[in-house]
Design a protein around this motif. Structure first.
Motif, mmCIF file in Angstrom:
data_model
loop_
_atom_site.group_PDB
_atom_site.id
_atom_site.type_symbol
_atom_site.label_atom_id
_atom_site.label_comp_id
_atom_site.label_asym_id
_atom_site.label_seq_id
_atom_site.Cartn_x
_atom_site.Cartn_y
_atom_site.Cartn_z
ATOM 1 N N UNK A 30 -1.310 3.041 2.472
ATOM 2 C CA UNK A 30 -1.645 4.106 3.414
ATOM 3 C C UNK A 30 -2.899 3.752 4.209
ATOM 4 N N UNK A 31 -3.013 4.338 5.392
ATOM 5 C CA UNK A 31 -4.217 4.241 6.229
ATOM 6 C C UNK A 31 -4.660 2.807 6.485
ATOM 7 N N UNK A 32 -3.738 1.968 6.972
ATOM 8 C CA UNK A 32 -4.113 0.579 7.252
ATOM 9 C C UNK A 32 -4.454 0.358 8.716
ATOM 10 N N UNK A 33 -4.032 1.281 9.584
ATOM 11 C CA UNK A 33 -4.255 1.109 11.015
ATOM 12 C C UNK A 33 -3.235 0.169 11.643
ATOM 13 N N UNK A 34 -2.323 -0.353 10.853
ATOM 14 C CA UNK A 34 -1.281 -1.245 11.353
ATOM 15 C C UNK A 34 -0.038 -0.438 11.707
ATOM 16 N N UNK A 35 0.754 -0.947 12.654
ATOM 17 C CA UNK A 35 2.004 -0.278 13.013
ATOM 18 C C UNK A 35 2.959 -0.273 11.819
ATOM 19 N N UNK A 36 3.014 -1.366 11.103
ATOM 20 C CA UNK A 36 3.888 -1.498 9.940
ATOM 21 C C UNK A 36 3.020 -1.760 8.706
ATOM 22 N N UNK A 37 2.587 -0.705 7.990
ATOM 23 C CA UNK A 37 1.759 -0.907 6.798
ATOM 24 C C UNK A 37 2.512 -1.726 5.749
ATOM 25 N N UNK A 38 1.792 -2.496 4.943
ATOM 26 C CA UNK A 38 2.429 -3.328 3.921
ATOM 27 C C UNK A 38 3.266 -2.502 2.943
ATOM 28 N N UNK A 39 4.440 -3.026 2.617
ATOM 29 C CA UNK A 39 5.346 -2.427 1.635
ATOM 30 C C UNK A 39 5.539 -3.455 0.529
ATOM 31 N N UNK A 40 5.444 -3.022 -0.731
ATOM 32 C CA UNK A 40 5.611 -3.950 -1.848
ATOM 33 C C UNK A 40 6.106 -3.219 -3.073
ATOM 34 N N UNK A 41 6.440 -3.974 -4.112
ATOM 35 C CA UNK A 41 6.944 -3.422 -5.362
ATOM 36 C C UNK A 41 5.807 -3.381 -6.375
ATOM 37 N N UNK A 86 -11.458 12.577 2.583
ATOM 38 C CA UNK A 86 -11.984 11.437 3.322
ATOM 39 C C UNK A 86 -12.703 11.942 4.565
ATOM 40 N N UNK A 87 -13.882 11.397 4.825
ATOM 41 C CA UNK A 87 -14.599 11.691 6.064
ATOM 42 C C UNK A 87 -13.974 10.801 7.139
ATOM 43 N N UNK A 88 -13.095 11.363 7.942
ATOM 44 C CA UNK A 88 -12.343 10.597 8.940
ATOM 45 C C UNK A 88 -13.260 9.845 9.907
ATOM 46 N N UNK A 89 -14.391 10.449 10.245
ATOM 47 C CA UNK A 89 -15.312 9.810 11.178
ATOM 48 C C UNK A 89 -15.833 8.506 10.571
ATOM 49 N N UNK A 90 -16.221 8.519 9.322
ATOM 50 C CA UNK A 90 -16.716 7.318 8.658
ATOM 51 C C UNK A 90 -15.595 6.307 8.474
ATOM 52 N N UNK A 91 -14.387 6.782 8.205
ATOM 53 C CA UNK A 91 -13.243 5.916 8.022
ATOM 54 C C UNK A 91 -12.966 5.138 9.312
#
Length: 95
Positions: A30-41, A86-91
Motif C-alpha cells: 500500500x501507499x507506494x506512489x506507483x501506478x502498479x504497487x508491488x504484488x507478492x505472495x 498517518x500524517x498525510x502531509x509528512x508522508x
C-alpha cells in the motif's frame, strides 16, 4: 515491515515440503506512489483474510515468524492492522 492489503489466496497442491500446511496469500503493498504497487505472495502466520490490511516482513525475519530457519518462505504476514493513523502531509514530504 511493509503495510499491505490481502487481495487473494494461493492454492498449490505440489510445493516444497516445508510449505505444507501453510496458508499462502496474495498481498499488494500500500501507499507506494506507483501506478502498479508491488504484488507478492506471503505465508500467513496470523489468519488474515481478503481485504484486510496487514503487516508483512521479508527475508530471514519471515522465516523466524515460523520459528524455523529452514522454511522456504521469503515473506510472512505477521499482523492484522486494526487502525492506522498517518500524517498525510509528512508522508508526501517523505518524512
Amino acid at each position: 515491515m511493509i503495510i499491505c492489503e490481502v487481495i487473494g489466496h494461493v492454492w498449490a497442491t505440489k510445493k516444497e515440503e516445508t510449505l505444507n500446511g501453510m496458508k499462502l496469500m496474495v498481498v499488494r503493498q500500500m501507499e507506494t506512489g506507483q501506478k502498479q504497487p508491488p504484488v507478492f505472495v506471503a505465508a500467513d502466520v496470523v489468519g488474515a483474510g481478503i481485504g484486510e490490511r496487514v503487516l508483512v516482513v521479508s527475508g530471514s525475519t519471515a522465516r523466524r515468524a515460523f520459528g524455523k530457519d529452514d522454511v522456504a518462505v521469503d515473506c510472512a504476514i505477521v499482523g492484522i492492522i486494526d487502525s492506522l493513523e498517518v500524517d498525510r502531509e509528512k508522508l508526501q514530504k517523505g518524512l
